[in-house]
Design an enzyme around this catalytic site. Structure first.
Site, short mmCIF file in Angstrom:
data_model
loop_
_atom_site.label_atom_id
_atom_site.label_comp_id
_atom_site.label_asym_id
_atom_site.label_seq_id
_atom_site.Cartn_x
_atom_site.Cartn_y
_atom_site.Cartn_z
N HIS A 1 19.05 -7.47 -11.48
CA HIS A 1 18.47 -8.81 -11.61
C HIS A 1 17.74 -9.17 -10.33
O HIS A 1 18.11 -8.73 -9.24
CB HIS A 1 19.55 -9.85 -11.91
CG HIS A 1 18.98 -11.21 -12.20
ND1 HIS A 1 18.21 -11.47 -13.31
CD2 HIS A 1 19.05 -12.37 -11.50
CE1 HIS A 1 17.83 -12.73 -13.31
NE2 HIS A 1 18.32 -13.31 -12.22
N HIS B 1 14.07 -18.12 -10.93
CA HIS B 1 14.26 -16.83 -11.62
C HIS B 1 14.29 -17.03 -13.13
O HIS B 1 14.54 -18.13 -13.64
CB HIS B 1 15.54 -16.14 -11.15
CG HIS B 1 16.82 -16.83 -11.57
ND1 HIS B 1 17.93 -16.15 -11.98
CD2 HIS B 1 17.14 -18.15 -11.65
CE1 HIS B 1 18.90 -17.01 -12.27
NE2 HIS B 1 18.44 -18.22 -12.08
N CYS C 1 13.30 -11.02 -15.87
CA CYS C 1 13.41 -11.33 -14.44
C CYS C 1 12.36 -10.60 -13.60
O CYS C 1 11.72 -11.20 -12.72
CB CYS C 1 14.82 -11.02 -13.94
SG CYS C 1 15.29 -9.27 -13.96
#
Length: 328
Positions: A289, A301, A241
């Site tokens: 994240h 993402h 990420c």
């Protein structure tokens, strides 16, 4: 009135009918479905934990690099101090030699050997100069060596601490990898429909982006759609990420940190209602994240292992911790 044999026939027919109906009911799928859902939920929970551990691991690596840089600088300082020591020690030796040879007289000896009052003053001035030079050289030498030694000691201790943390993170990662492997065994037993849904690339349409660095970063992230998620990967064929977000902004000429923790402090904070293209959205209280806003509703993402880089609803990804705007 129904006879006894007739009652037995009716009861027998009812029992037979119940047995047929029971056999036709989907009892196995009804039992398996909650287990499958639980397994998928557990898998996602483990992946979230893995994401945090991955960010922790990356942070320790960054810390280790920084501490190693400090150590290298301290070693350089020590080397310079050692060179200075040689020079200064030579100066001190000359002063000491002058003292031993009688050039550095005491006040009494200067008075005894002086031919005149002016000669005495000249000799006393020389004594003071030699003493001052000697003291200054020794002090500089002591300060330089002590400073370098202290810096080396501090950096070495910090490096050892980072190495221990890195080893700890490696162990945690290994433990979690085992858990993920166990969860994946169950995950592999899920229906092909569910797995195919996870593997879908999602919206792959052309999306217009704004001008400027944020737009260029967003375009880079959108171009990565369909590529797999891999823990610790830095691209270009797979991402985690935070590497996706870092490289996206790097492509636009903007430098930000490697981890989601660092990215949670990049730029300035904006509210949920202010979100626009290119904003960095950090999720969970652990800030483990990160995604990039496509607009006020969607984000792109690299979500988790087994799922490609894709667009998702901003609020569906997880609880938002902070939103950062790098440009503007």
């Amino acid at each position: 009135m129904v006879s006894q044999p007739s009652r037995r026939i009716v009861r027998g027919a009812l029992v037979a009918t119940a047995a047929v109906v029971a056999a036709a009911l989907p009892t196995a799928p009804a039992t398996a479905q909650p287990n499958a859902a639980d397994a998928l939920k557990k898998y996602n929970e483990l992946q979230e934990q893995a994401s945090k551990l991955n960010q922790d691991h990356l942070k320790v690596q960054d810390d280790l690099k920084a501490k190693q840089g400090e150590l290298d600088k301290a070693k350089g300082d020590l080397a310079n101090a050692q060179k200075a020591e040689e020079t200064l020690r030579g100066q001190v030796d000359l002063l000491t030699e002058a003292t031993n040879s009688g050039a550095n007289f005491s006040q009494i000896s200067a008075l005894l050997v002086s031919d005149s009052q002016q000669d005495f003053l000249n000799r006393m001035s020389a004594i003071n100069i030699l003493a001052a030079d000697n003291a200054e050289a020794l002090q500089k030498l002591t300060d330089a060596v002590n400073a370098a030694d202290n810096a080396t000691k501090t950096a070495t201790e910090a490096t050892e601490t980072s190495k221990k943390l890195l080893a700890e993170m490696d162990q945690k990662k290994a433990d979690l990898d085992k858990q993920l492997a166990d969860a994946k065994k169950v995950y592999d037993g899920l229906s092909s429909t569910v797995k195919n849904q996870m593997l879908q690339n999602g919206d792959m349409s052309n999306i217009s982006v704004p001008a400027g660095a944020a737009g260029r970063a967003l375009q880079f992230a959108l171009d990565q759609r369909g590529k797999p998620y891999v823990y610790g990967s830095n691209g270009p064929n797979s991402w985690d990420c935070s590497s996706l977000i870092q490289k996206a902004y790097a492509s636009a000429g903007v430098s930000i940190g490697r981890t989601s923790y660092a990215q949670a402090a990049a730029g300035r904070s904006v509210g949920r209602g202010e979100v626009k293209a290119g904003d960095i959205i950090v999720y969970y209280s652990s800030q483990s994240h990160v995604a990039m806003a496509v607009d006020g509703i969607r984000a792109v993402h690299a979500s988790t292992e087994g799922v490609p880089v894709k667009i998702a609803d901003i609020d569906s990804i997880g609880p938002i911790s902070v939103i950062r705007r790098v440009e503007g």
